[in-house]
Design a protein around this motif. Structure first.
Motif, PDB file in Angstrom:
ATOM      1  N   GLY A 144       0.841  -1.188   0.000  1.00 44.85           N
ATOM      2  CA  GLY A 144       0.000   0.000   0.000  1.00 44.85           C
ATOM      3  C   GLY A 144       0.873   1.233   0.000  1.00 44.85           C
ATOM      4  O   GLY A 144       2.068   1.183  -0.314  1.00 44.85           O
ATOM      5  N   LEU A 145       0.291   2.348   0.385  1.00 46.99           N
ATOM      6  CA  LEU A 145       1.023   3.606   0.381  1.00 46.99           C
ATOM      7  C   LEU A 145       2.198   3.577   1.354  1.00 46.99           C
ATOM      8  O   LEU A 145       3.258   4.145   1.081  1.00 46.99           O
ATOM      9  CB  LEU A 145       0.067   4.759   0.745  1.00 46.99           C
ATOM     10  N   HIS A 146       2.032   2.884   2.491  1.00 47.42           N
ATOM     11  CA  HIS A 146       3.050   2.901   3.537  1.00 47.42           C
ATOM     12  C   HIS A 146       4.322   2.153   3.138  1.00 47.42           C
ATOM     13  O   HIS A 146       5.396   2.417   3.680  1.00 47.42           O
ATOM     14  CB  HIS A 146       2.483   2.308   4.833  1.00 47.42           C
ATOM     15  N   ASN A 147       4.231   1.204   2.198  1.00 42.53           N
ATOM     16  CA  ASN A 147       5.423   0.441   1.796  1.00 42.53           C
ATOM     17  C   ASN A 147       5.574   0.410   0.270  1.00 42.53           C
ATOM     18  O   ASN A 147       5.965  -0.611  -0.301  1.00 42.53           O
ATOM     19  CB  ASN A 147       5.387  -0.974   2.381  1.00 42.53           C
ATOM     20  N   ARG A 148       5.267   1.525  -0.361  1.00 42.90           N
ATOM     21  CA  ARG A 148       5.327   1.606  -1.830  1.00 42.90           C
ATOM     22  C   ARG A 148       6.729   1.316  -2.357  1.00 42.90           C
ATOM     23  O   ARG A 148       6.902   0.618  -3.361  1.00 42.90           O
ATOM     24  CB  ARG A 148       4.876   2.994  -2.295  1.00 42.90           C
ATOM     25  N   THR A 149       7.757   1.837  -1.700  1.00 42.51           N
ATOM     26  CA  THR A 149       9.130   1.609  -2.156  1.00 42.51           C
ATOM     27  C   THR A 149       9.491   0.132  -2.106  1.00 42.51           C
ATOM     28  O   THR A 149      10.135  -0.405  -3.022  1.00 42.51           O
ATOM     29  CB  THR A 149      10.131   2.415  -1.295  1.00 42.51           C
TER      30      THR A 149
ATOM     31  N   TYR B 284       7.988  -1.629  -5.060  1.00 39.52           N
ATOM     32  CA  TYR B 284       8.804  -1.469  -6.271  1.00 39.52           C
ATOM     33  C   TYR B 284       9.953  -2.464  -6.286  1.00 39.52           C
ATOM     34  O   TYR B 284      10.260  -3.087  -7.313  1.00 39.52           O
ATOM     35  CB  TYR B 284       9.358  -0.048  -6.355  1.00 39.52           C
TER      36      TYR B 284
ATOM     37  N   ARG C 156      -4.396  -2.824  -3.070  1.00 41.99           N
ATOM     38  CA  ARG C 156      -4.439  -1.396  -2.708  1.00 41.99           C
ATOM     39  C   ARG C 156      -3.599  -0.529  -3.650  1.00 41.99           C
ATOM     40  O   ARG C 156      -3.560   0.688  -3.477  1.00 41.99           O
ATOM     41  CB  ARG C 156      -3.934  -1.215  -1.275  1.00 41.99           C
ATOM     42  N   VAL C 157      -2.920  -1.149  -4.593  1.00 44.82           N
ATOM     43  CA  VAL C 157      -2.108  -0.402  -5.560  1.00 44.82           C
ATOM     44  C   VAL C 157      -2.929  -0.195  -6.823  1.00 44.82           C
ATOM     45  O   VAL C 157      -3.359  -1.160  -7.457  1.00 44.82           O
ATOM     46  CB  VAL C 157      -0.809  -1.157  -5.889  1.00 44.82           C
TER      47      VAL C 157
ATOM     48  N   ASP D 292      -4.753   3.591   3.094  1.00 43.16           N
ATOM     49  CA  ASP D 292      -3.456   3.086   2.639  1.00 43.16           C
ATOM     50  C   ASP D 292      -3.435   2.873   1.125  1.00 43.16           C
ATOM     51  O   ASP D 292      -2.553   2.205   0.607  1.00 43.16           O
ATOM     52  CB  ASP D 292      -3.139   1.773   3.366  1.00 43.16           C
TER      53      ASP D 292
ATOM     54  N   CYS E 215      -2.569   3.194  -2.545  1.00 43.30           N
ATOM     55  CA  CYS E 215      -1.381   3.697  -3.229  1.00 43.30           C
ATOM     56  C   CYS E 215      -1.734   3.971  -4.689  1.00 43.30           C
ATOM     57  O   CYS E 215      -1.967   3.040  -5.465  1.00 43.30           O
ATOM     58  CB  CYS E 215      -0.243   2.676  -3.130  1.00 43.30           C
TER      59      CYS E 215
ATOM     60  N   ASP F 200      -0.387   4.983  -7.991  1.00 42.93           N
ATOM     61  CA  ASP F 200       0.924   5.057  -8.643  1.00 42.93           C
ATOM     62  C   ASP F 200       0.812   4.399 -10.013  1.00 42.93           C
ATOM     63  O   ASP F 200       0.601   3.188 -10.099  1.00 42.93           O
ATOM     64  CB  ASP F 200       1.972   4.341  -7.779  1.00 42.93           C
TER      65      ASP F 200
END
Length: 500
Positions: free
Chosen positions: A394-399, A402, A432-433, A457, A459, A461
């Motif tokens: 989700g947004l909290h662990n987007r990196t 990737y 959630r992406v 949460d 994301c 992108d």
């Protein structure tokens, strides 16, 4: 062989595919189970592919492109007949299933390019034995006195389409048909850019190091086949325009596969206005062809086996499976050299298998170079990975998401085996992406919907939103019976070749 090519083309043109007469058989995908059959834990659950991977497969019974006479013509030299002929041969031999009309249309484009290359091989300077001996810095110095611009008389090909539609398979089929004496190279885009950065480091101090690097690349390969063309790094985006301007000026012919249309590359990226000239150049120097198929052939595998475990507190199961793979060997830590002098610490490894927690491999500042260092084709590196604790993204662990996408790409490219525990199925990991377009269709909060029901949460992108479909597809195939059997055969072949 050169004398037989024109006759072959006449035969090929006489046997066209008639899509309107093809029979269409819609086949419903079987439910797959990506969890070990011996797993009885109450927290371990199978992936429900009735909900997740319900795809209808268009199994078109297409007419054959070659008659018996044409097959006789190429008997003994079928490897130089072209991708369309080889595709037909593999179907007859049972090595491939009949493709849909979209794959056939792509093969026609590849065959057209193959024919043009054969006819213009001398003009394109494809023969490595007659290529110039001026390379690297000497080429750069020579160009200072004698500026040259020599676009190839043959345009390249940019193939794009959805995940699992056979882009890589078709490009590899094309590449395998090319004469051995040609200057050609097939490489994954991640690996290609790592190579470019490594060369740039070597040529620091030169007025235009990109021109030197382009000279080295074009001396090695006039025909460049790049798989999974994607741009999500600002450094790569800024390099590509100038790099490919030099490459195309040196006569390089590009064949690329991608999930994205050229106009959608690096969409929403930083300083994208500086990247736009590359898109224009790409469209000028390549024929752009979309594979419009909706079939994901990776999901047609019988994914009844595998090492993808869904649930919590499953580290015991993963370590048990890891121990079974390493056999009698004792696992321990090891330092692995990656690129440009960097090293990576592996917590546990033995017998070609590495064990990492998700945090150790995807929450740290690692990238494609590190993952290639682990899984690239080298006897010292690893063929299997046990990865513990893949989370919902989700947004909290987007990196981290990737990095996980890149990790799966590298493992898939090197046909490595993945064992993992995860909080959800491949589809659930990325639920959630979403892309910007997907986010616009999500209903906003109203007075009848409390904030508690909103997904804070989420994301949004574009790059990750597009990449997730490829990752879901690849995770599915990597846990299939077919993939694992191919992996086992690859290990046997590697052991025989190395004498181990």
């Amino acid at each position: 062989m050169r004398r037989s090519v024109p006759s072959a083309r006449k035969l090929l043109s006489a046997f066209q595919y008639h899509e309107n007469n093809c029979s269409v058989n819609l086949v419903k995908m079987q439910e797959t189970l990506l969890v070990d059959a011996n797993c009885t834990s109450s927290v371990c659950k199978p992936i429900n592919t009735v909900d997740t991977y319900r795809y209808l497969c268009h199994n078109l019974l297409i007419s054959r492109a070659l008659s018996t006479e044409a097959a006789k013509l190429f008997k003994g030299d079928v490897n130089r007949a072209g991708p369309l002929v080889e595709y037909d041969r593999r179907i007859v031999a049972g090595e491939l299933v009949d493709g849909d009309t979209c794959q056939v249309g792509t093969l026609r484009e590849l065959q057209r390019l193959y024919d043009e290359l054969v006819e213009s091989a001398d003009a394109c300077k494809l023969d490595r034995y007659s290529s110039s001996d001026k390379s690297g810095r000497s080429r750069w110095l020579w160009s200072r006195f004698m500026p040259q611009s020599s676009h190839s008389p043959v345009k390249g090909l940019y193939l794009y389409g959805g995940v699992g539609t056979g882009k890589t398979m078709l490009m590899d089929l094309f590449f395998d048909q090319l004469p051995c004496n040609w200057r050609k190279k097939r490489i994954h885009f991640h690996d290609f850019m790592l190579n470019v950065h490594s060369r740039l480091q070597k040529h620091k101090g030169v007025a235009d190091p990109l021109e030197v690097v382009a000279g080295e690349i074009s001396d090695e390969a006039i025909l460049l086949c790049l798989d999974e063309f994607m741009v999500n790094d600002v450094a790569d985006a800024l390099i590509l325009n100038r790099l490919f301007r030099h490459l195309f000026n040196n006569g390089v012919i590009l064949v690329a596969t991608s999930n994205r249309a050229p106009d959608n590359l690096y969409e929403g990226g930083l300083q994208r206005d500086l990247f736009l000239p590359f898109i224009a150049t790409l469209k000028e120097r390549c024929v752009v062809h979309e594979i419009g198929s909706l079939v994901d052939y990776r999901k047609m595998t019988s994914a009844e086996q595998g090492f993808y475990f869904v649930g919590k507190d499953l580290s015991g199961i993963l370590k048990q499976k890891f121990q079974e793979l390493i056999g009698d060997e004792t696992a321990g830590p090891q330092e692995v050299e990656v690129v440009m002098g960097r090293t990576l610490q592996v917590p546990l490894c033995a017998n070609g298998c590495a064990y990492f927690s998700f945090e150790e491999l995807c929450d740290k500042p690692l990238g494609a170079a590190d993952y290639f260092g682990l899984f690239s084709e080298c006897p010292k590196n690893f063929h299997s990975l046990a990865l513990e604790g893949v989370p919902i993204f989700g947004l909290h662990n987007r990196t981290a998401a990737y990095r996980f996408v890149t990790l799966v790409d590298v493992m898939y490219e090197n046909r490595a085996r993945l064992l993992c525990t995860a909080e959800g199925s491949p589809l659930e990991l990325f639920r959630r992406v979403v892309t910007v377009s997907d986010a616009q269709h999500i209903a906003p909060r109203t007075s009848t919907r409390s904030r508690r029901n909103d997904d804070l949460d989420l994301c949004v992108d574009n790059e990750l939103g597009f990449a997730k479909d490829r990752t879901i597809s690849r995770l599915t195939e990597m846990n299939s019976k077919e993939y694992l059997e191919h992996h086992a055969a690859m290990l046997v072949e590697k052991q025989l070749s190395t004498g181990r």
